[in-house]
Scaffold this active site. Structure first.
Site, short mmCIF file in Angstrom:
data_model
loop_
_atom_site.label_atom_id
_atom_site.label_comp_id
_atom_site.label_asym_id
_atom_site.label_seq_id
_atom_site.Cartn_x
_atom_site.Cartn_y
_atom_site.Cartn_z
N SER A 1 -12.23 -6.08 -6.72
CA SER A 1 -12.52 -6.05 -8.16
C SER A 1 -13.92 -6.54 -8.47
CB SER A 1 -11.52 -6.91 -8.93
OG SER A 1 -10.20 -6.55 -8.59
N1 SAH Z 1 -7.27 -8.83 -5.17
C1 SAH Z 1 -7.98 -7.82 -4.42
C2 SAH Z 1 -8.11 -6.54 -5.21
C3 SAH Z 1 -7.51 -5.43 -4.44
S1 SAH Z 1 -7.20 -3.95 -5.30
C4 SAH Z 1 -9.32 -8.32 -3.92
O1 SAH Z 1 -9.73 -9.44 -4.30
O2 SAH Z 1 -9.97 -7.63 -3.15
C5 SAH Z 1 -5.43 -4.00 -5.43
C6 SAH Z 1 -4.66 -4.05 -4.17
O3 SAH Z 1 -3.29 -3.91 -4.52
C7 SAH Z 1 -4.94 -2.95 -3.16
O4 SAH Z 1 -5.31 -3.53 -1.95
C8 SAH Z 1 -3.61 -2.20 -3.03
O5 SAH Z 1 -3.37 -1.73 -1.73
C9 SAH Z 1 -2.64 -3.27 -3.44
N2 SAH Z 1 -1.32 -2.78 -3.87
C10 SAH Z 1 -0.99 -1.65 -4.55
N3 SAH Z 1 0.33 -1.59 -4.76
C11 SAH Z 1 0.87 -2.71 -4.21
C12 SAH Z 1 2.19 -3.23 -4.10
N4 SAH Z 1 3.25 -2.58 -4.59
N5 SAH Z 1 2.36 -4.41 -3.48
C13 SAH Z 1 1.31 -5.10 -2.96
N6 SAH Z 1 0.04 -4.65 -3.02
C14 SAH Z 1 -0.19 -3.48 -3.65
#
Ligand code: SAH
Length: 246
Positions: free
Chosen positions: A94
């Site tokens: 993000s």
């Molecule tokens: N907090 C992260 C942002 C990642 S983007 C950072 O600091 O980099 C959101 C993430 O949510 C992605 O990696 C995606 O794979 C994950 N995601 C999507 N659906 C999900 C689910 N049902 N359970 C866990 N993770 C999920």
């Protein structure tokens, strides 16, 4: 009413710039830690403080966590840019401001235990781990979780616990949590997360279909749930194990 453009002009320009410089060597990564540190302090001043984030614990965490370690080599030079960046598996780390805003909104205390859904690069988890006692983080993609775990352990964090799985179901074994941060967007608030939240706790979560999401804060008070809508946002969708959006 005029529809909001899907991408703002400066985002389109930044996208073109990214594509251009990723294929050329027009812009070099800083080589020393001092240069990265300089970029990181500038990021906090111009992107975070300038937009009104005031919580000193959040500002200090963003000044401390080396974001460039969480960004793939190919995009490292943009690690402190005002933008999300690709991290593989079609997912993104993000934008720094959104990480700061969500961390401020979730209002952690030092003794708190927090759950994050969507580990991704692990950056948000590291920010949380700077502020509170323990962080439990769930990621649906095994490759991302393993990668994040490696970066986090190299950086020496010992208070972050990883799970590979569908975070829609939370992580029941360690509940209740004092706070929950969700970094992918379902269409509605997952019921298990409400159940796993301690009374008085908060959930910060983006909700809505792709390109029409808002960031919400839910607060659990006795038998009541108080909801506040914060700002429009753009997150990757929350998906199940077959890749279908919730
Ligand atoms: N907090 C992260 C942002 C990642 S983007 C950072 O600091 O980099 C959101 C993430 O949510 C992605 O990696 C995606 O794979 C994950 N995601 C999507 N659906 C999900 C689910 N049902 N359970 C866990 N993770 C999920």
């Amino acid at each position: 009413m005029r529809k909001k453009p899907f991408l703002r002009f400066h985002q389109v320009l930044f996208g073109i710039y990214l594509i251009f410089t990723a294929t050329t060597d027009a812009c070099q990564s800083p080589e020393s830690d001092t240069q990265w540190n300089k970029q990181r302090l500038a990021m906090v001043e111009t992107q975070i403080e300038a937009r009104g984030i005031r919580d000193s614990r959040v500002l200090n965490a963003l000044r401390t966590v080396p974001r460039h370690h969480f960004v793939p080599e190919k995009y490292r030079r943009y690690a402190y840019a005002d933008s999300p960046l690709p991290i593989g598996a079609d997912q993104t780390i993000s934008q720094p401001y959104i990480v700061a805003l969500m961390t401020e909104l979730v209002a952690l205390k030092k003794s708190d235990k927090v759950l994050e859904v969507g580990t991704g690069s692990g950056y948000q988890a590291a920010i949380l781990a700077e502020i509170c006692d323990s962080v439990f983080t769930v990621e649906i993609f095994e490759t991302l979780s393993r990668n994040a775990r490696q970066v986090i352990s190299q950086l020496g964090y010992r208070n972050i616990y990883f799970k590979i799985g569908d975070g829609f179901a939370g992580w029941a074994e360690h509940a209740p949590y004092d706070a929950i941060i969700v970094t992918c967007a379902p269409s509605h608030l997952p019921e298990p997360l409400i159940r796993q939240l301690r009374d008085g706790g908060r959930i910060v979560i983006p909700l809505g279909p792709a390109y029409d999401q808002n960031l919400y804060v839910y607060q659990k008070k006795k038998n009541d749930i108080i909801v506040e809508r914060v700002i429009p946002v753009r997150f990757v969708p929350m998906i199940d194990s077959s890749g279908i959006s919730y």
